[in-house]
Design a protein around this motif. Structure first.
Motif, PDB file in Angstrom:
ATOM      1  N   PHE A  76      -7.702  -1.917  -1.753  1.00 55.37           N
ATOM      2  CA  PHE A  76      -6.633  -1.070  -2.256  1.00 55.37           C
ATOM      3  C   PHE A  76      -6.255  -1.476  -3.683  1.00 55.37           C
ATOM      4  CE2 PHE A  76      -2.076  -0.067  -2.773  1.00 55.37           C
ATOM      5  CZ  PHE A  76      -2.122   1.304  -2.574  1.00 55.37           C
ATOM      6  N   LEU A  77      -6.186  -2.791  -3.928  1.00 52.92           N
ATOM      7  CA  LEU A  77      -5.878  -3.271  -5.271  1.00 52.92           C
ATOM      8  C   LEU A  77      -6.965  -2.836  -6.256  1.00 52.92           C
ATOM      9  CD1 LEU A  77      -4.154  -4.944  -7.201  1.00 52.92           C
ATOM     10  CD2 LEU A  77      -5.394  -6.974  -6.447  1.00 52.92           C
ATOM     11  N   LYS A  78      -8.202  -2.899  -5.812  1.00 50.82           N
ATOM     12  CA  LYS A  78      -9.313  -2.457  -6.663  1.00 50.82           C
ATOM     13  C   LYS A  78      -9.175  -0.974  -7.005  1.00 50.82           C
ATOM     14  CE  LYS A  78     -14.351  -1.914  -6.656  1.00 50.82           C
ATOM     15  NZ  LYS A  78     -15.591  -2.040  -5.834  1.00 50.82           N
ATOM     16  N   ASN A  79      -8.868  -0.155  -5.991  1.00 54.02           N
ATOM     17  CA  ASN A  79      -8.676   1.275  -6.228  1.00 54.02           C
ATOM     18  C   ASN A  79      -7.517   1.524  -7.190  1.00 54.02           C
ATOM     19  OD1 ASN A  79     -10.702   1.665  -4.357  1.00 54.02           O
ATOM     20  ND2 ASN A  79      -9.313   2.184  -2.674  1.00 54.02           N
ATOM     21  N   PHE A  80      -6.462   0.730  -7.024  1.00 53.95           N
ATOM     22  CA  PHE A  80      -5.289   0.872  -7.877  1.00 53.95           C
ATOM     23  C   PHE A  80      -5.626   0.550  -9.334  1.00 53.95           C
ATOM     24  CE2 PHE A  80      -1.563  -1.058  -9.915  1.00 53.95           C
ATOM     25  CZ  PHE A  80      -0.629  -0.039  -9.767  1.00 53.95           C
ATOM     26  N   ILE A  81      -6.314  -0.554  -9.542  1.00 54.32           N
ATOM     27  CA  ILE A  81      -6.661  -0.967 -10.910  1.00 54.32           C
ATOM     28  C   ILE A  81      -7.568   0.072 -11.567  1.00 54.32           C
ATOM     29  CG2 ILE A  81      -7.927  -2.695 -12.247  1.00 54.32           C
ATOM     30  CD1 ILE A  81      -6.916  -4.783 -10.198  1.00 54.32           C
ATOM     31  N   GLU A  82      -8.534   0.584 -10.815  1.00 52.27           N
ATOM     32  CA  GLU A  82      -9.435   1.592 -11.375  1.00 52.27           C
ATOM     33  C   GLU A  82      -8.680   2.845 -11.790  1.00 52.27           C
ATOM     34  OE1 GLU A  82     -12.351   2.240  -8.391  1.00 52.27           O
ATOM     35  OE2 GLU A  82     -13.503   0.411  -8.850  1.00 52.27           O
ATOM     36  N   LEU A  83      -7.702   3.247 -10.987  1.00 54.85           N
ATOM     37  CA  LEU A  83      -6.929   4.440 -11.331  1.00 54.85           C
ATOM     38  C   LEU A  83      -6.046   4.186 -12.539  1.00 54.85           C
ATOM     39  CD1 LEU A  83      -6.211   7.346 -10.520  1.00 54.85           C
ATOM     40  CD2 LEU A  83      -4.379   6.407  -9.088  1.00 54.85           C
ATOM     41  N   MET A  84      -5.494   2.982 -12.646  1.00 52.20           N
ATOM     42  CA  MET A  84      -4.620   2.667 -13.769  1.00 52.20           C
ATOM     43  C   MET A  84      -5.370   2.646 -15.102  1.00 52.20           C
ATOM     44  SD  MET A  84      -1.645   2.529 -12.453  1.00 52.20           S
ATOM     45  CE  MET A  84      -2.236   3.745 -11.265  1.00 52.20           C
ATOM     46  N   GLU A  85      -6.690   2.518 -15.042  1.00 51.60           N
ATOM     47  CA  GLU A  85      -7.494   2.589 -16.266  1.00 51.60           C
ATOM     48  C   GLU A  85      -7.534   4.001 -16.830  1.00 51.60           C
ATOM     49  OE1 GLU A  85      -8.840   0.181 -17.869  1.00 51.60           O
ATOM     50  OE2 GLU A  85      -8.821  -1.514 -16.485  1.00 51.60           O
ATOM     51  N   SER A 142       2.514   9.493 -16.487  1.00 53.01           N
ATOM     52  CA  SER A 142       1.702  10.526 -15.857  1.00 53.01           C
ATOM     53  C   SER A 142       2.495  11.263 -14.777  1.00 53.01           C
ATOM     54  CB  SER A 142       0.449   9.899 -15.245  1.00 53.01           C
ATOM     55  OG  SER A 142      -0.245  10.828 -14.463  1.00 53.01           O
ATOM     56  N   LYS A 143       2.321  12.582 -14.714  1.00 53.09           N
ATOM     57  CA  LYS A 143       3.033  13.406 -13.747  1.00 53.09           C
ATOM     58  C   LYS A 143       2.491  13.223 -12.330  1.00 53.09           C
ATOM     59  CE  LYS A 143       5.591  15.252 -16.931  1.00 53.09           C
ATOM     60  NZ  LYS A 143       7.018  14.885 -17.042  1.00 53.09           N
ATOM     61  N   GLN A 144       1.271  12.728 -12.201  1.00 56.82           N
ATOM     62  CA  GLN A 144       0.687  12.584 -10.866  1.00 56.82           C
ATOM     63  C   GLN A 144       1.141  11.308 -10.175  1.00 56.82           C
ATOM     64  OE1 GLN A 144      -3.033  10.930  -9.927  1.00 56.82           O
ATOM     65  NE2 GLN A 144      -3.755  10.876 -12.034  1.00 56.82           N
ATOM     66  N   CYS A 145       1.911  10.472 -10.878  1.00 58.13           N
ATOM     67  CA  CYS A 145       2.335   9.190 -10.313  1.00 58.13           C
ATOM     68  C   CYS A 145       3.842   9.155 -10.075  1.00 58.13           C
ATOM     69  CB  CYS A 145       1.938   8.041 -11.229  1.00 58.13           C
ATOM     70  SG  CYS A 145       0.148   7.816 -11.383  1.00 58.13           S
ATOM     71  N   ASN A 146       4.243   8.338  -9.123  1.00 54.63           N
ATOM     72  CA  ASN A 146       5.652   8.085  -8.846  1.00 54.63           C
ATOM     73  C   ASN A 146       6.103   6.976  -9.789  1.00 54.63           C
ATOM     74  OD1 ASN A 146       8.079   6.946  -7.763  1.00 54.63           O
ATOM     75  ND2 ASN A 146       7.608   7.852  -5.766  1.00 54.63           N
ATOM     76  N   ASN A 147       6.800   7.372 -10.833  1.00 53.76           N
ATOM     77  CA  ASN A 147       7.138   6.400 -11.874  1.00 53.76           C
ATOM     78  C   ASN A 147       8.061   5.298 -11.365  1.00 53.76           C
ATOM     79  OD1 ASN A 147       5.577   7.583 -13.844  1.00 53.76           O
ATOM     80  ND2 ASN A 147       7.213   8.914 -14.592  1.00 53.76           N
ATOM     81  N   PHE A 148       8.943   5.632 -10.436  1.00 52.43           N
ATOM     82  CA  PHE A 148       9.837   4.599  -9.894  1.00 52.43           C
ATOM     83  C   PHE A 148       9.020   3.495  -9.232  1.00 52.43           C
ATOM     84  CE2 PHE A 148      12.055   2.840  -6.201  1.00 52.43           C
ATOM     85  CZ  PHE A 148      13.181   2.298  -6.812  1.00 52.43           C
ATOM     86  N   LEU A 149       8.090   3.871  -8.349  1.00 52.44           N
ATOM     87  CA  LEU A 149       7.279   2.877  -7.664  1.00 52.44           C
ATOM     88  C   LEU A 149       6.380   2.124  -8.635  1.00 52.44           C
ATOM     89  CD1 LEU A 149       6.119   4.745  -4.404  1.00 52.44           C
ATOM     90  CD2 LEU A 149       8.008   3.139  -4.676  1.00 52.44           C
ATOM     91  N   PRO A 183       0.831  -1.218   0.000  1.00 53.40           N
ATOM     92  CA  PRO A 183       0.000   0.000   0.000  1.00 53.40           C
ATOM     93  C   PRO A 183       0.859   1.259   0.000  1.00 53.40           C
ATOM     94  CG  PRO A 183       0.048  -0.965   2.187  1.00 53.40           C
ATOM     95  CD  PRO A 183       0.816  -1.901   1.307  1.00 53.40           C
ATOM     96  N   ARG A 184       1.491   1.526  -1.125  1.00 51.34           N
ATOM     97  CA  ARG A 184       2.370   2.683  -1.247  1.00 51.34           C
ATOM     98  C   ARG A 184       1.648   3.809  -2.001  1.00 51.34           C
ATOM     99  NH1 ARG A 184       7.826  -0.776  -3.033  1.00 51.34           N
ATOM    100  NH2 ARG A 184       7.999  -1.950  -1.063  1.00 51.34           N
ATOM    101  N   GLU A 185       2.236   4.978  -1.978  1.00 49.17           N
ATOM    102  CA  GLU A 185       1.628   6.138  -2.648  1.00 49.17           C
ATOM    103  C   GLU A 185       2.108   6.166  -4.100  1.00 49.17           C
ATOM    104  OE1 GLU A 185       1.070  10.963  -1.989  1.00 49.17           O
ATOM    105  OE2 GLU A 185       2.087   9.753  -0.473  1.00 49.17           O
ATOM    106  N   TYR A 186       1.536   5.282  -4.907  1.00 52.34           N
ATOM    107  CA  TYR A 186       1.946   5.193  -6.302  1.00 52.34           C
ATOM    108  C   TYR A 186       1.527   6.444  -7.076  1.00 52.34           C
ATOM    109  CZ  TYR A 186       2.488   0.283  -5.006  1.00 52.34           C
ATOM    110  OH  TYR A 186       2.860  -0.881  -4.381  1.00 52.34           O
ATOM    111  N   CYS A 187       0.359   6.966  -6.767  1.00 50.27           N
ATOM    112  CA  CYS A 187      -0.161   8.153  -7.439  1.00 50.27           C
ATOM    113  C   CYS A 187      -0.882   9.029  -6.418  1.00 50.27           C
ATOM    114  CB  CYS A 187      -1.137   7.778  -8.563  1.00 50.27           C
ATOM    115  SG  CYS A 187      -0.400   6.759  -9.874  1.00 50.27           S
TER     116      CYS A 187
END
Length: 1156
Positions: free
Chosen positions: A707-716, A722-729, A691-695
């Motif tokens: 959390f995985l569900k929220n992550f997948i929805e955002l990745m859609e 994207s500038k709002q995301c931590n590309n390294f993570l 549960p890291r701050e990917y975006c």
């Protein structure tokens, strides 16, 4: 030891056998498929000493069993080692995962952590952050001095002339009994609207400041109204500061009158009890208002001091101690004909939380007797201050004397110790209602650059035990710009809910003059403060590139940590700083003492050390190698350190540029992303993501599925760049998703886990992926989805070989429930990569063993059979057989214990539900023998951040004794009502309602207030780890008729100890039981009286202002009484006569010279 004949074991099995296929109790995982051959047999790598014990022989003509010979047990150990290694080679997939990484070498780069550059960059970033706050502080302090100098004092100012937002107004309006509601003073109070602000964790209004005034200060007094008048102009400066630096948090001006004005406005967090907050008692205000102090408190306990007066003195001393910080040193003594310390401290000690607690408890034991001897008290105090052989503040020196009065001026003592230089200030306090001549007390204070105070009742305690700070501030004010230096505090809990913060402080001086040609004003106006949240500083430190066991920390001049992964106070009290020493945050050793000293001295340095570290679950100790690098943070009192294990010198950085260039679509269209989708779990295994701050827009959740569900929805919605995301993570997460999926494909999918008694296989990566196979096994997966917070993950990186982790059990909880194959034992190992000469450990793999099935397998491996189906032969007449762990389990105890001393496997069925418990709880006699024979070493340490339930009400204190209670005759006597005794009683009742907790605990309030259900305490922790013995070892536990033979041997390439022992015949040998569980320390940890004899190295602030030749000491105090108003007295009389509880009325307690 002869026992009835049973079966004798068959011939010994071939040591080169491969991993045993062993059917579990029920097939859950489906049919199996092919199995690769196990690796070659492992050689015995242990050097064995000669046999220590001869085997016990049976009598001629009888069949008997004897204790196994040493070579037999060594053979069993080799079989266990081979079995474990064989299963891990087949299912762990270490070698295969190495190949997968190499096959995907084009998808990532190997980056290097350069410690010196890293720590210097972070130190520079923190310095820049704090410097912006310093500039804001200077603007505020300059503006405040300018506004106050231009302000014209108004004697006739009224409440309705001042309009401000009273931070406590909403809480008081909710209280229909509030005095201000009835008085109608809310006419001048603003009503504001607030908006939620996540930065402040509060509702705020950016257009106004808020004002907080202590409960015991009358808001309508002339002093307070003038203070409110001129400080209103600060509002615009606060807002301009925020415009220049939007990251600013609370900006606060704490006035010497007790008024707090802060920005932005927010309602005060009123406690359920009476609000006793006074800014002048906050750690940051005390630090900013004066230089460090060496203080000796002497208390008159002669026979004339009794009853209420003695209680007032005890309370006064406790309140005085609360005005001291960790930069100060103090001692407390009582005196009559002779002086003696009230506690075990025989010299000045640091005024930290634990030492002050010792003083406060000791003060309660003072008893009044004998005659007054000022000379004894002052000689003791001067001797304390002149002792050259102890650590001290070496700045302001002072003596605080509490007495009920006396005639002796002890001039000879002052001439001997303090005159003519008068380096020690003397403050005298006349306590209680009495008719003694106070002139001697005034003379003592005035001739020694101090001040005289009166404490006639409880209501005068708080104000008069803190006013001395005004006197200490004089040299600072007279020093002018030289004293205008920003200081940074220890960590403490913000009173407005911001969490843990540090505060930059800057004193504000009174620049006015009393008239033409008059001397400069000596009064400090107050202290300006700006908060910096620890989380904002943490954001400047590297995240995830340092690996699970690398971290950044920072300490101050006291050695207290500002940043550290182990800084996790379980309870916080905003009245006390959070003080955790670096040597208590880690396990102390000589190397760390040297590093700490160098950091306090402001040096740079680098050192590689071997040290002990505590596991995340605090059950284990590992000896590890760590690289420490440190630099000072310039312009501050802090020093920054970086800790890196050698294997974290390098780390992987995903390089998905080719895929990103090909797919200018949402991340969900990237290759490998599909293996994060739940629809793939049945075939590819369940995936937990850290549960890291990917975006920035990713909604956090404690439920990993959500959390995985929220992550997948955002990745859609977002693209890979994207500038709002931590590309390294983000990119590392996707890379590891694909890599772990290939492990499923190459190794796990075609294996029959059930045949080898495995509940699950898993892989966990630095990138934040935990893949558990098969999918159903995820239902029983309880490890932390954040690998960096998972104990098994961090320990596997620090240890070579296979790390066993049994399920955690507490001795007070019920045993494990062995049902439905749900209880498993984790076995994990790190995957080490070598790429171009650069070594790193980016992942951990492992298996989860079926507890019951492996317990049965353990019996066979530690027996004279090669497999389960081999028949057991009878031990015939006239033959001799050795016992084994299967056939003779009624007489022979065989166990596997891990490196922390916890039971992993046993041949005793009734012990299976005790797996995971400390072995001393299972067999105290045998565990003690293992410890005494150096198989285990003990490490004791103290947790200073623990939370404990409050003591029973009876232990918290008792109602005050010795208070004068009037009789009916007194009530009927008119003269009594006009006497001092009557007014003293009324004041006692009045302030007793407000400050009830000073004299008596209120159990009802304690129960109803969740804030006091737990309090900070010290817990003693004990961990065990493998000692120096590596060889096979036989010994005897000598207990007379109850003696026991045992054999112990470390299993190579594991964290296990194999122990074979005779079962005890009787319980006469219970000599002692080793304890591992955490225990509460009623004495607040290691004996404080001993610790202060060897104080840890520290340095005080670099500046000291304790003397100025131009100081005017003529204002040194005088008798100050606060006569009650006739209306208040009459109303109190009526209420008392009618049996109604009186309501407290406001009193103004201002310094006699506090006229702005």
């Amino acid at each position: 030891m002869a026992v009835p004949a049973r079966t004798c074991g068959a011939s010994r099995p071939d040591p080169a056998r491969t991993a045993l296929r062993w059917p579990s109790r029920g097939s859950r995982l489906g049919p199996g498929a092919r199995r690769p051959a196990a690796g070659p047999p492992r050689p015995l790598a242990l050097l064995l000493p000669p046999l220590l014990l001869l085997p016990l022989l049976a009598a001629p003509g009888a069949s008997a069993y004897s204790f196994p010979q040493q070579h037999t047990m060594q053979h069993w150990a080799r079989r266990l080692e081979q079995e474990i290694d064989g299963v891990m080679r087949i299912f762990g997939g270490v070698q295969q995962l190495r190949e997968i990484y190499k096959d995907n070498r084009n998808l990532f780069e190997v980056q290097e952590n350069e410690p010196q550059k890293l720590v210097e960059k972070v130190a520079g970033d923190i310095e820049s952050l704090l410097d912006r706050k310093v500039q804001a502080l200077k603007r505020l302090a300059d503006a405040a001095e300018t506004f106050q100098k231009a302000h014209r004092w108004q004697d006739n100012i009224k409440e309705e002339d001042i309009v401000y937002y009273d931070a406590k107004a909403d809480a008081e309006l909710d209280d229909p009994e509030s005095e201000d509601v009835e008085r109608g003073s809310k006419a001048s109070t603003l009503r504001l609207d607030f908006v939620e602000d996540s930065n402040f964790k509060n509702k705020v209004n950016y257009s106004y400041t808020a004002v907080q005034i202590p409960t015991d200060i009358y808001k309508g007094s002339t002093v307070i109204l003038n203070e409110l008048n001129w400080t209103e102009a600060l509002e615009n400066v606060f807002m301009e500061n925020r415009r220049q630096d939007p990251t600013l948090l609370w900006q606060v001006f704490g006035s010497a009158t007790g008024v707090t004005r802060y920005y932005p406005a927010t309602p005060w967090r009123a406690p359920k009890k009476i609000d006793l907050y006074d800014v002048r008692r906050r750690p940051w205000y005390i630090q900013g208002a004066s230089s460090p102090k060496d203080m000796v408190i002497i208390v008159d306990v002669s026979g004339s001091v009794s009853g209420l007066t003695l209680k007032l003195m005890k309370t006064s001393v406790c309140e005085m101690l609360d005005t001291l910080s960790d930069d100060d040193y103090v001692n407390v003594a009582s005196f009559n004909e002779k002086a003696q310390p009230v506690s075990c401290f025989t010299h000045l000690v640091q005024a930290n939380v634990r030492n002050k607690k010792v003083f406060k408890e000791a003060v309660q034991g003072m008893v009044a007797k004998g005659t007054t001897g000022y000379k004894a008290g002052f000689e003791y105090a001067f001797d304390q201050l002149q002792n050259p052989n102890i650590t001290r503040a070496n700045c302001n020196k002072m003596i605080m004397m509490f007495t009920d009065g006396g005639e002796d001026r002890v001039q000879d003592v002052f001439e001997k110790y303090n005159w003519p230089n008068r380096t020690v200030r003397v403050f005298t306090f006349s306590v209680g209602q009495h008719n003694y001549d106070v002139t001697p007390l005034q003379w003592m204070a005035c001739t020694n650059k101090g001040y005289y105070f009166e404490i006639p009742s409880i209501g005068a305690i708080r104000i008069n035990t803190q006013e001395y700070l005004d006197v200490l501030g004089r040299p600072m004010v007279l020093a002018g710009k030289e004293a205008k230096q920003v200081q940074w505090t220890n960590v403490y809990e913000d009173a407005l809910g911001l969490g843990m913060v540090v505060t930059g402080t800057l004193p504000v001086f009174n620049l006015t003059q009393d008239g033409p040609g008059e001397k400069k004003n000596q009064l400090i106006l107050g202290v300006m403060g700006i908060d910096v949240a620890l989380n904002d500083i943490k954001r400047l430190t590297p995240n995830y590139t340092l690996g699970a066991n690398g971290y950044v920390f920072a300490i101050d001049l006291n050695g207290y940590v500002l940043l550290h992964p182990n800084l996790k106070p379980q309870t916080t009290n905003f009245r006390e700083p959070v003080t955790l020493d670096f040597l208590d945050a880690e396990l102390e050793d000589e190397n760390k003492e040297e590093i700490r000293r160098s950091m306090i001295d402001g040096n740079k340095g680098h050192k590689q050390i071997r040290t002990l570290v505590k596991s995340l679950d605090e059950r284990y100790i590992d000896e590890v190698t760590r690289n420490y690098t440190w630099v000072p943070i310039r312009s501050t009192n802090y020093s920054l350190g970086l800790v890196l294990p050698p294997y974290s010198t390098f780390y992987l950085q995903a390089n998905l540029s080719d895929q990103i260039l090909q797919v200018k679509l949402p991340i969900s269209k990237l290759k490998d992303f599909e293996f994060l989708l739940p629809s793939s779990f049945e075939s590819e295994g369940h995936v937990f993501i850290a549960p890291r701050e990917y975006c920035k827009d990713l909604n956090a959740s404690d439920n990993n599925t959500e959390f995985l569900k929220n992550f997948i929805e955002l990745m859609e919605k977002v693209t890979p760049d994207s500038k709002q995301c931590n590309n390294f993570l983000l990119h590392n997460l996707i890379l590891d998703t694909g890599i772990t999926q290939q492990l499923v494909e190459r190794v796990w999918r075609d294996q029959d886990l059930n045949t080898y008694s495995l509940l699950a296989v898993f892989a966990t990566t630095d990138g934040g992926i935990t893949r558990v196979f098969p999918n159903k096994a995820a239902e029983d997966w309880t490890e932390n989805p954040e690998p960096f917070n998972a104990s098994f993950y961090r320990r596997s990186l620090d240890n070579h070989g296979y790390v066993f982790k049994p399920p955690q059990q507490d001795a007070l909880l019920r045993p494990l429930e062995l049902e439905n194959d749900t209880v498993g034992i984790l076995v994990s190992t790190a995957v080490e990569l070598s790429l171009g000469g650069r070594t790193l450990r980016p992942a951990v793999v492992g298996v989860k063993l079926d507890l019951e099935a492996w317990a049965e397998k353990f019996k066979v491996l530690a027996s004279n059979r090669t497999h389960q189906d081999q028949p057991q032969k009878q031990c015939g007449p006239n033959s001799h057989c050795e016992m084994d762990c299967e056939v003779n389990n009624e007489d022979l105890l065989c166990v596997l214990i891990d490196d922390g001393g916890f039971l992993v496997l046993s041949n005793q069925n009734h012990q299976w539900d005790q797996v995971g418990r400390f072995f001393s709880e299972v067999d105290a006699n045998l565990m003690l023998a293992l410890y005494n024979n150096s198989f285990y070493t003990r490490k004791e340490s103290y947790d200073y951040q623990a939370a404990c339930a409050p003591l029973p009400p009876g232990s918290l204190g008792a109602a005050p004794r010795g208070i004068f209670v009037p009789t009916i005759a007194d009530f009927l006597n008119l003269a009594w009502w006009t006497s001092a005794a009557a007014w003293s009683l009324f004041q006692q009742l009045l302030y007793g309602l407000i400050y009830h907790s000073w004299f008596q605990a209120d159990p009802a309030e304690a129960e109803g207030n969740p804030e006091v259900r737990e309090s900070s305490c010290v817990m003693k922790q004990t961990q065990y780890y493998f000692g120096s013995v590596n060889a096979s070892y036989n010994a005897i536990i000598d207990c007379g008729n109850c003696s026991r033979l045992f054999h112990a041997q470390r299993l190579i390439n594991t964290n296990l100890l194999f122990v074979v022992a005779e079962k005890p015949l009787c319980s006469q040998c219970e000599a002692g039981r080793l304890l591992q569980k955490e225990t509460h320390c009623p004495a607040d940890g290691p004996e404080q009286c001993e610790l202060v004899q060897r104080p840890r190295y520290r340095r005080g602030p670099h500046i000291c202002f304790d003397y100025n030749a131009t100081e005017d000491t003529s204002d040194c105090g005088r008798g100050a009484s606060f006569p009650p108003s006739l209306g208040v007295l009459v109303s109190l009389q009526l209420l008392l006569l009618l049996g109604l509880p009186p309501r407290p009325q406001p009193q103004v307690h201002a310094h006699p010279s506090r006229r702005l």
